[in-house]
Design a protein around this motif. Sequence first.
Motif, PDB file in Angstrom:
ATOM      1  N   ARG A  17       0.812  -1.228   0.000  1.00  0.00           N
ATOM      2  CA  ARG A  17       0.000   0.000   0.000  1.00  0.00           C
ATOM      3  C   ARG A  17       0.843   1.275   0.000  1.00  0.00           C
ATOM      4  N   GLN A  18       2.044   1.151  -0.588  1.00  0.00           N
ATOM      5  CA  GLN A  18       2.937   2.302  -0.728  1.00  0.00           C
ATOM      6  C   GLN A  18       3.530   2.351  -2.137  1.00  0.00           C
ATOM      7  N   VAL A  19       3.750   3.558  -2.624  1.00  0.00           N
ATOM      8  CA  VAL A  19       4.327   3.765  -3.948  1.00  0.00           C
ATOM      9  C   VAL A  19       5.610   4.567  -3.800  1.00  0.00           C
ATOM     10  N   TYR A  20       6.684   4.068  -4.398  1.00  0.00           N
ATOM     11  CA  TYR A  20       7.968   4.764  -4.358  1.00  0.00           C
ATOM     12  C   TYR A  20       8.411   5.100  -5.778  1.00  0.00           C
ATOM     13  N   ARG A  21       8.948   6.298  -5.952  1.00  0.00           N
ATOM     14  CA  ARG A  21       9.511   6.706  -7.231  1.00  0.00           C
ATOM     15  C   ARG A  21      10.968   7.101  -7.011  1.00  0.00           C
ATOM     16  N   ASN A  22      11.875   6.421  -7.686  1.00  0.00           N
ATOM     17  CA  ASN A  22      13.318   6.663  -7.536  1.00  0.00           C
ATOM     18  C   ASN A  22      13.758   6.604  -6.073  1.00  0.00           C
ATOM     19  N   GLY A  23      13.188   5.644  -5.340  1.00  0.00           N
ATOM     20  CA  GLY A  23      13.589   5.416  -3.963  1.00  0.00           C
ATOM     21  C   GLY A  23      12.930   6.299  -2.927  1.00  0.00           C
ATOM     22  N   GLU A  24      12.128   7.264  -3.359  1.00  0.00           N
ATOM     23  CA  GLU A  24      11.473   8.172  -2.433  1.00  0.00           C
ATOM     24  C   GLU A  24       9.971   7.897  -2.399  1.00  0.00           C
ATOM     25  N   LEU A  25       9.383   8.002  -1.212  1.00  0.00           N
ATOM     26  CA  LEU A  25       7.955   7.753  -1.063  1.00  0.00           C
ATOM     27  C   LEU A  25       7.150   8.736  -1.899  1.00  0.00           C
ATOM     28  N   TYR A  26       6.322   8.198  -2.752  1.00  0.00           N
ATOM     29  CA  TYR A  26       5.494   9.014  -3.648  1.00  0.00           C
ATOM     30  C   TYR A  26       4.062   9.090  -3.119  1.00  0.00           C
ATOM     31  N   TYR A  27       3.571   7.964  -2.616  1.00  0.00           N
ATOM     32  CA  TYR A  27       2.192   7.915  -2.117  1.00  0.00           C
ATOM     33  C   TYR A  27       2.021   6.701  -1.213  1.00  0.00           C
ATOM     34  N   LYS A  28       1.211   6.839  -0.172  1.00  0.00           N
ATOM     35  CA  LYS A  28       0.849   5.676   0.637  1.00  0.00           C
ATOM     36  C   LYS A  28      -0.574   5.837   1.154  1.00  0.00           C
ATOM     37  N   ASN A  29      -1.229   4.736   1.338  1.00  0.00           N
ATOM     38  CA  ASN A  29      -2.579   4.729   1.905  1.00  0.00           C
ATOM     39  C   ASN A  29      -2.736   3.427   2.671  1.00  0.00           C
ATOM     40  N   LEU A  30      -2.330   3.442   3.915  1.00  0.00           N
ATOM     41  CA  LEU A  30      -2.351   2.238   4.737  1.00  0.00           C
ATOM     42  C   LEU A  30      -3.763   1.866   5.168  1.00  0.00           C
ATOM     43  N   GLU A  31      -4.725   2.753   4.860  1.00  0.00           N
ATOM     44  CA  GLU A  31      -6.111   2.480   5.243  1.00  0.00           C
ATOM     45  C   GLU A  31      -6.863   1.670   4.187  1.00  0.00           C
ATOM     46  N   SER A  32      -6.290   1.533   3.019  1.00  0.00           N
ATOM     47  CA  SER A  32      -6.971   0.808   1.937  1.00  0.00           C
ATOM     48  C   SER A  32      -7.210  -0.639   2.343  1.00  0.00           C
ATOM     49  N   VAL A  33      -8.422  -1.100   2.126  1.00  0.00           N
ATOM     50  CA  VAL A  33      -8.775  -2.462   2.529  1.00  0.00           C
ATOM     51  C   VAL A  33      -8.690  -3.447   1.373  1.00  0.00           C
ATOM     52  N   SER A  34      -8.521  -2.936   0.159  1.00  0.00           N
ATOM     53  CA  SER A  34      -8.445  -3.811  -1.009  1.00  0.00           C
ATOM     54  C   SER A  34      -7.526  -3.204  -2.054  1.00  0.00           C
ATOM     55  N   ILE A  35      -7.065  -4.042  -2.964  1.00  0.00           N
ATOM     56  CA  ILE A  35      -6.229  -3.549  -4.060  1.00  0.00           C
ATOM     57  C   ILE A  35      -7.034  -2.595  -4.934  1.00  0.00           C
ATOM     58  N   LYS A  36      -8.290  -2.915  -5.127  1.00  0.00           N
ATOM     59  CA  LYS A  36      -9.154  -2.072  -5.960  1.00  0.00           C
ATOM     60  C   LYS A  36      -9.247  -0.656  -5.404  1.00  0.00           C
ATOM     61  N   SER A  37      -9.476  -0.530  -4.107  1.00  0.00           N
ATOM     62  CA  SER A  37      -9.591   0.799  -3.496  1.00  0.00           C
ATOM     63  C   SER A  37      -8.239   1.515  -3.478  1.00  0.00           C
ATOM     64  N   PHE A  38      -7.162   0.760  -3.231  1.00  0.00           N
ATOM     65  CA  PHE A  38      -5.821   1.341  -3.228  1.00  0.00           C
ATOM     66  C   PHE A  38      -5.472   1.910  -4.599  1.00  0.00           C
ATOM     67  N   ALA A  39      -5.754   1.138  -5.647  1.00  0.00           N
ATOM     68  CA  ALA A  39      -5.475   1.596  -7.009  1.00  0.00           C
ATOM     69  C   ALA A  39      -6.309   2.836  -7.349  1.00  0.00           C
TER      70      ALA A  39
END
Length: 205
Positions: A17-39
Amino acid sequence: MIKENYYISDYCTIRDRQVYRNGELYYKNLESVSIKSFAKEIYKYMELSYPKFHKMDELCKLGFLASEVLLSQREEDTSENTALVLSNKASSLDTDRKHQETIQHKDNFFPSPAVFVYTLPNIIMGEISIRHKMKSENAFFVSENFDANLITNYTKILMSTQKANTVICGWVDLDTNKYDVFLAFISKKGKIKFTESALNNLYKK
């Protein structure tokens, strides 16, 4: 013959539930309950406007979003001569199961075409190519684990034989609720020399 050097100019990872771009945190949403909602939340965060996204299966959404993150903020645009070299472990198994369910459902006379279209993993490459107007080579491999050697060698062959000017390569895997996505942009410019070891190290970060 002079061997030309190639470089990893950008890379993107989507895990836990985290997205990194070039080693740096780009986005995170630890509250997402599913891949569908996270995407969906990544899509909204990036302020994308691409209605076809909502029809994609989850595997395709993850690959598509990783490519959007990877290509964002780049000084140079991708060209139609950008190739795609992707791989994973589970192929399209997650969607294959859903397709089988539509076949077995007692109220269905026919399996769902909307699900069936995503029962091949290389549809990811088709969606990315359409989005960015890429017309070069592409290949999708299925292997037990991330095979940096295979991907590196194949990518270098494409570039050294001038089949492609640049390459997006990596790993896009999804099985049930477990996903692992890593994409790298390979070109003749960059700070990280493109080698099997470098690619493998970035994947494992």
